[in-house]
Design a protein around this motif. Sequence first.
Motif, PDB file in Angstrom:
ATOM      1  N   VAL A   1      34.197  39.976  25.510  1.00 28.33           N
ATOM      2  CA  VAL A   1      35.521  40.236  25.932  1.00 28.33           C
ATOM      3  C   VAL A   1      35.443  41.797  26.168  1.00 28.33           C
ATOM      4  O   VAL A   1      35.932  42.310  27.241  1.00 28.33           O
ATOM      5  CB  VAL A   1      36.492  40.078  24.669  1.00 28.33           C
TER       6      VAL A   1
ATOM      7  N   VAL B   1      39.801  40.077  31.349  1.00 27.21           N
ATOM      8  CA  VAL B   1      40.863  40.605  30.470  1.00 27.21           C
ATOM      9  C   VAL B   1      41.183  42.070  30.748  1.00 27.21           C
ATOM     10  O   VAL B   1      41.951  42.526  30.368  1.00 27.21           O
ATOM     11  CB  VAL B   1      40.488  40.616  29.035  1.00 27.21           C
TER      12      VAL B   1
ATOM     13  N   ARG C   1      44.606  43.845  30.739  1.00 20.65           N
ATOM     14  CA  ARG C   1      45.403  43.144  29.810  1.00 20.65           C
ATOM     15  C   ARG C   1      45.086  43.424  28.208  1.00 20.65           C
ATOM     16  O   ARG C   1      46.141  43.629  27.475  1.00 20.65           O
ATOM     17  CB  ARG C   1      45.573  41.757  30.042  1.00 20.65           C
ATOM     18  N   PHE C   2      43.938  43.714  28.164  1.00 15.68           N
ATOM     19  CA  PHE C   2      43.507  43.859  26.961  1.00 15.68           C
ATOM     20  C   PHE C   2      42.864  45.401  26.842  1.00 15.68           C
ATOM     21  O   PHE C   2      42.110  45.962  27.748  1.00 15.68           O
ATOM     22  CB  PHE C   2      42.036  42.801  26.773  1.00 15.68           C
TER      23      PHE C   2
ATOM     24  N   MET D   1      45.919  42.812  22.724  1.00 17.50           N
ATOM     25  CA  MET D   1      45.911  41.846  23.806  1.00 17.50           C
ATOM     26  C   MET D   1      47.451  41.583  24.324  1.00 17.50           C
ATOM     27  O   MET D   1      48.418  41.085  23.632  1.00 17.50           O
ATOM     28  CB  MET D   1      45.294  40.644  23.566  1.00 17.50           C
TER      29      MET D   1
ATOM     30  N   ASP E   1      43.166  32.398  27.507  1.00 18.00           N
ATOM     31  CA  ASP E   1      42.798  33.203  26.175  1.00 18.00           C
ATOM     32  C   ASP E   1      42.446  32.706  25.081  1.00 18.00           C
ATOM     33  O   ASP E   1      41.848  33.434  24.051  1.00 18.00           O
ATOM     34  CB  ASP E   1      43.468  34.384  26.240  1.00 18.00           C
TER      35      ASP E   1
END
Length: 114
Positions: A47, A62, A65-66, A81, A88
Amino acid sequence: VQLQASGGGLVQPGGSLRLTCAASGSIFNINSMGWYRQAPGKLRELVTTMSNGGSTNYAESVKGRFTISRDNTKNTVYLQMNSLKPEDTAVYYCKMNQVGGTYWGQGTQVTVSS
């Protein structure tokens, strides 16, 4: 060395969660900390990671967004997150690399569903 992950749960699409992973024990010369995830029937995947110098690496899925962050004084890594999607959904694992070894946390379940 032990890694304790927490913060998972059930959230609706578009929602947010913050994961925390605290390392304890014989901690020294941490090289990097990060997060991986494994969805049912799939391989574990990266991730995001953060080096000791603060360099970050994110999976394309990701990015934007993360956000990963670390508190080096507490040997703790966080994963914020946002804009969560059903894809996800997975068990999220924290990982720590230090001189002499690589360590994994026990995993925390994240479920994104309406």
